[in-house]
Design an enzyme around this catalytic site. Structure first.
Site, PDB file in Angstrom:
ATOM      1  N   SER A  68       0.834  -1.206   0.000  1.00 34.39           N
ATOM      2  CA  SER A  68       0.000   0.000   0.000  1.00 34.39           C
ATOM      3  C   SER A  68       0.868   1.255   0.000  1.00 34.39           C
ATOM      4  O   SER A  68       1.589   1.503  -0.959  1.00 34.39           O
ATOM      5  CB  SER A  68      -0.961  -0.032   1.188  1.00 34.39           C
ATOM      6  OG  SER A  68      -2.074   0.822   0.953  1.00 34.39           O
ATOM      7  N   LYS A  79     -23.384  16.014   8.217  1.00 38.59           N
ATOM      8  CA  LYS A  79     -22.408  16.574   9.148  1.00 38.59           C
ATOM      9  C   LYS A  79     -21.782  15.509  10.031  1.00 38.59           C
ATOM     10  O   LYS A  79     -20.615  15.602  10.402  1.00 38.59           O
ATOM     11  CB  LYS A  79     -23.073  17.659  10.006  1.00 38.59           C
ATOM     12  CG  LYS A  79     -22.133  18.345  10.994  1.00 38.59           C
ATOM     13  CD  LYS A  79     -20.954  18.995  10.280  1.00 38.59           C
ATOM     14  CE  LYS A  79     -19.998  19.654  11.266  1.00 38.59           C
ATOM     15  NZ  LYS A  79     -18.771  20.128  10.609  1.00 38.59           N
TER      16      LYS A  79
END
Length: 340
Positions: A146, A198
């Site tokens: 990765s 949110k």
């Protein structure tokens, strides 16, 4: 106000200014004195070269290493340990660019990856090194997955052993959801928010379809940047990279078959190739280290440094590492093999 009061006021203001200036000078002197004492006890933060292999000092190969999770845990370079120190590594890359004696770099990578931001910081510094005309050879050790592969992809040549765990090209954003457990326990989420998204990624309510779409788009965007880095570094079409980049890992032999690495070998093989292929056969091999004293590594030195705030305690380092990689309450996108 009469003249006498104006004079008194002027004198008072003058004394106040004088007192402030005096205090500032004293504070600066105390800081300089403390800095001098700390340098005497611990050494300085200056990078110094250590000769690893003798050779022509005007023609040097710099050995660098990324060992561990790529995250900014806030450790101090003065007290760097065997674990990865992000700020120190960035300083080493910057120093290499401006050092006229550095003619090549051997980067040893042993990492499962880490933060998206930290990986991008390294890639930017590596790009500057390439622009300076300094060849970079990478030797992948036990693992370069990765983010570990992300920072390696732009190298002039990549070596891996047959057993090296590599690949895992992709992005992961892990989280934990307790909504079902809360419902069983009778615990209610009473979050008040200004917009529907949110509290996206909240662990206390079930994710909505809108939540999933936004987070997936966010991860896909980061993934697209990863693909472009690999495609450019390995000179592959993006379509080819995407076929390889489903998150799976490869051993070194598989990675070579798929064009993700160039040669099977170990660090000494990468170094030998760098010397031969870049006309550096007589080069001196060096590494950087931070100037320090024996006291800095002693038990008393470490404890004193922690008390002064010059070195983070192990618990503080762990907290910083966890926060840099994200938490269930605040997940972050990662170039990381194995989740969090």
């Amino acid at each position: 106000m009469n003249q006498r009061r104006w004079v008194a006021l002027a004198i008072a203001v003058g004394l106040l200014l004088f007192s402030g200036i005096t205090q500032r000078v004293n504070n600066q002197a105390q800081e300089e004195q403390l800095t001098g004492i700390n340098e005497l006890l611990y050494g300085s933060n200056d990078l110094e070269k250590t000769v690893v292999e003798e050779g022509n000092s005007n023609q040097q190969i710099l050995k660098l290493s990324v060992e561990g999770t790529i995250a900014d845990s806030g450790s101090s370079s003065l007290f760097s340990s065997d674990t990865y120190d992000h700020q120190l590594f960035l300083e080493e890359l910057e120093a290499a660019v401006s050092d006229p004696e550095i003619k090549g770099i051997l980067l040893e990578v042993n990492s499962p990856g880490g933060g998206v931001y930290e990986s991008a910081e390294i890639a930017k510094k590596m790009a500057a090194i390439k622009e300076a005309g300094i060849p970079v050879y990478v030797s992948m050790k036990q693992m370069a997955a990765s983010g570990g592969y992300y920072i390696s992809a732009a190298a002039d040549k990549i070596f891996a052993s047959e057993e090296t765990v590599t690949g895992s090209i992709g992005v992961i954003m892990s989280g934990t959801n307790y909504a079902g457990l809360f419902e069983k326990l009778g615990i209610e989420d009473t979050t008040v928010k200004s917009g529907a998204l949110k509290d996206i990624g909240s662990s206390t309510r079930e994710p909505t379809e809108a939540d999933k779409e936004v987070l997936q788009a966010y991860v896909d965007s980061a993934f697209g940047r990863f693909v472009k880095v690999v495609a450019k570094g390995r000179q592959m079409p993006e379509e080819t990279v995407r076929k390889l980049a489903d998150g799976r890992i490869y051993d070194g032999a598989q990675a070579k078959e798929n064009g993700l690495v160039d040669e099977i070998g170990f660090p000494e093989d990468a170094l030998a190739a760098l010397k031969t292929e870049q006309d550096l056969s007589q080069a001196q091999v060096v590494s950087y280290q931070v100037s320090s004293t024996g006291f800095a590594s002693s038990w008393l030195g470490v404890k004193l440094a922690e008390a002064q705030g010059l070195k983070l305690s192990e618990s503080s380092r762990l907290v910083n590492l966890v926060e840099s990689l994200g938490t269930p309450e605040s997940p972050k996108p990662l170039y990381y093999y194995g989740g969090e």
